[in-house]
Design a protein around this motif. Structure first.
Motif, PDB file in Angstrom:
ATOM      1  N   GLU A 136      -3.522 -21.586  19.567  1.00 46.67           N
ATOM      2  CA  GLU A 136      -4.609 -21.788  20.538  1.00 46.67           C
ATOM      3  C   GLU A 136      -5.838 -22.342  19.822  1.00 46.67           C
ATOM      4  OE1 GLU A 136      -6.866 -21.785  24.075  1.00 46.67           O
ATOM      5  OE2 GLU A 136      -4.694 -21.566  23.826  1.00 46.67           O
ATOM      6  N   LEU A 137      -6.155 -21.766  18.693  1.00 46.94           N
ATOM      7  CA  LEU A 137      -7.291 -22.228  17.900  1.00 46.94           C
ATOM      8  C   LEU A 137      -7.103 -23.689  17.488  1.00 46.94           C
ATOM      9  CD1 LEU A 137      -9.891 -21.599  16.252  1.00 46.94           C
ATOM     10  CD2 LEU A 137      -8.361 -20.925  14.392  1.00 46.94           C
TER      11      LEU A 137
ATOM     12  N   THR B 227     -17.318 -27.233  16.803  1.00 49.04           N
ATOM     13  CA  THR B 227     -17.529 -26.183  17.790  1.00 49.04           C
ATOM     14  C   THR B 227     -17.072 -24.851  17.209  1.00 49.04           C
ATOM     15  OG1 THR B 227     -15.341 -26.371  18.836  1.00 49.04           O
ATOM     16  CG2 THR B 227     -17.088 -27.806  19.687  1.00 49.04           C
ATOM     17  N   VAL B 228     -17.487 -23.780  17.863  1.00 50.67           N
ATOM     18  CA  VAL B 228     -17.037 -22.445  17.471  1.00 50.67           C
ATOM     19  C   VAL B 228     -16.602 -21.696  18.722  1.00 50.67           C
ATOM     20  CG1 VAL B 228     -18.460 -22.276  15.379  1.00 50.67           C
ATOM     21  CG2 VAL B 228     -19.373 -21.471  17.569  1.00 50.67           C
TER      22      VAL B 228
ATOM     23  N   ALA C 150      -5.423 -11.974  13.013  1.00 48.20           N
ATOM     24  CA  ALA C 150      -4.661 -13.224  13.033  1.00 48.20           C
ATOM     25  C   ALA C 150      -5.362 -14.291  12.193  1.00 48.20           C
ATOM     26  CB  ALA C 150      -4.467 -13.714  14.465  1.00 48.20           C
ATOM     27  N   MET C 151      -6.688 -14.371  12.305  1.00 48.21           N
ATOM     28  CA  MET C 151      -7.423 -15.359  11.519  1.00 48.21           C
ATOM     29  C   MET C 151      -7.298 -15.039  10.032  1.00 48.21           C
ATOM     30  SD  MET C 151      -8.459 -17.380  13.852  1.00 48.21           S
ATOM     31  CE  MET C 151      -7.141 -16.838  14.935  1.00 48.21           C
ATOM     32  N   GLY C 152      -7.323 -13.760   9.686  1.00 49.54           N
ATOM     33  CA  GLY C 152      -7.193 -13.347   8.293  1.00 49.54           C
ATOM     34  C   GLY C 152      -5.820 -13.634   7.702  1.00 49.54           C
TER      35      GLY C 152
ATOM     36  N   VAL D 165      -5.870 -25.436  10.437  1.00 47.69           N
ATOM     37  CA  VAL D 165      -5.943 -24.505  11.565  1.00 47.69           C
ATOM     38  C   VAL D 165      -7.257 -23.768  11.327  1.00 47.69           C
ATOM     39  CG1 VAL D 165      -4.874 -22.557  12.739  1.00 47.69           C
ATOM     40  CG2 VAL D 165      -3.433 -24.354  11.763  1.00 47.69           C
ATOM     41  N   PRO D 166      -8.318 -24.187  12.039  1.00 46.90           N
ATOM     42  CA  PRO D 166      -9.698 -23.914  11.638  1.00 46.90           C
ATOM     43  C   PRO D 166     -10.216 -22.503  11.930  1.00 46.90           C
ATOM     44  CG  PRO D 166      -9.680 -25.139  13.679  1.00 46.90           C
ATOM     45  CD  PRO D 166      -8.242 -25.017  13.236  1.00 46.90           C
ATOM     46  N   CYS D 167      -9.706 -21.512  11.218  1.00 46.68           N
ATOM     47  CA  CYS D 167     -10.161 -20.137  11.435  1.00 46.68           C
ATOM     48  C   CYS D 167     -11.644 -19.971  11.095  1.00 46.68           C
ATOM     49  CB  CYS D 167      -9.291 -19.151  10.671  1.00 46.68           C
ATOM     50  SG  CYS D 167      -9.116 -19.496   8.915  1.00 46.68           S
TER      51      CYS D 167
END
Length: 189
Positions: free
Chosen positions: A110-111, A119-120, A142-144, A152-154
């Protein structure tokens, strides 16, 4: 990297390289299916540990032979160089999602698909997009676990109150990436 030639049954071909970047050396791993992993601070020791971990997981040492995995590395390297030079705002290199699964994969996809350059999104907003109200902490986890940072821009996921939140490789890298994308002002020093 030396190749042992020995491959476990079911092992896949993969390749490894290290490239320079303004945030330090990046280690890149790829399979013929796509970019598999990006490792921050991929200097000698850290790169060796990452290659060792991936070799155990994949069941074979990386190859240095020309072929599809090397082609993916070449493409990923060029796109990352363009990104850090301020010219690349999207990535088209194929991704190999095999190092993540379940909720983490859903959140990361999704990210990657819906949070564009510059954007954030908040952890909670991303959870809401997934239909998982109240799962902001799970999104943070999940980002970690993201095996493909930058592409994949965490780094684009922040706290609802505007705080940066966490970043496994250090907030200085998150700040640098957000500054590059124009979300934060350039650091003074």
């Amino acid at each position: 990297m030396q190749e042992s030639g020995a491959r476990e049954p079911g092992a896949r071909e993969w390749a490894w390289t290290t490239i320079g970047s303004p945030i330090g050396p990046l280690g890149l791993a790829a399979t013929p299916d796509g970019l598999l992993a990006i490792e921050f601070r991929a200097d000698g020791k850290r790169a060796a540990k990452t290659v060792e971990r991936l070799t155990r997981r994949i069941g074979a040492a990386p190859t240095s032979r020309p072929g599809p995995a090397q082609d993916v590395l070449t493409r990923a390297s060029a796109e990352l160089v363009a990104y850090f030079a301020g010219h690349g705002k999207t990535f088209s290199v194929p991704l190999d999602w095999s190092l993540t699964s379940g909720f983490n994969r859903r959140a990361l996809r999704e990210l990657a698909d819906r949070v564009p350059y510059g954007t954030v999104v908040s952890y909670q907003d991303l959870a809401d997009r997934l239909g998982e109200r109240g799962a902001a902490r799970a999104v943070g986890m999940a980002m970690g676990s993201n095996p493909l940072p930058v592409v994949v821009p965490c780094h684009r996921v922040v706290e609802s109150n505007g705080g940066l939140g966490g970043f496994g490789s250090g907030l200085e890298i998150k700040r640098a990436l957000l500054s590059l994308e124009g979300v934060l002002p350039e650091p003074l020093f």
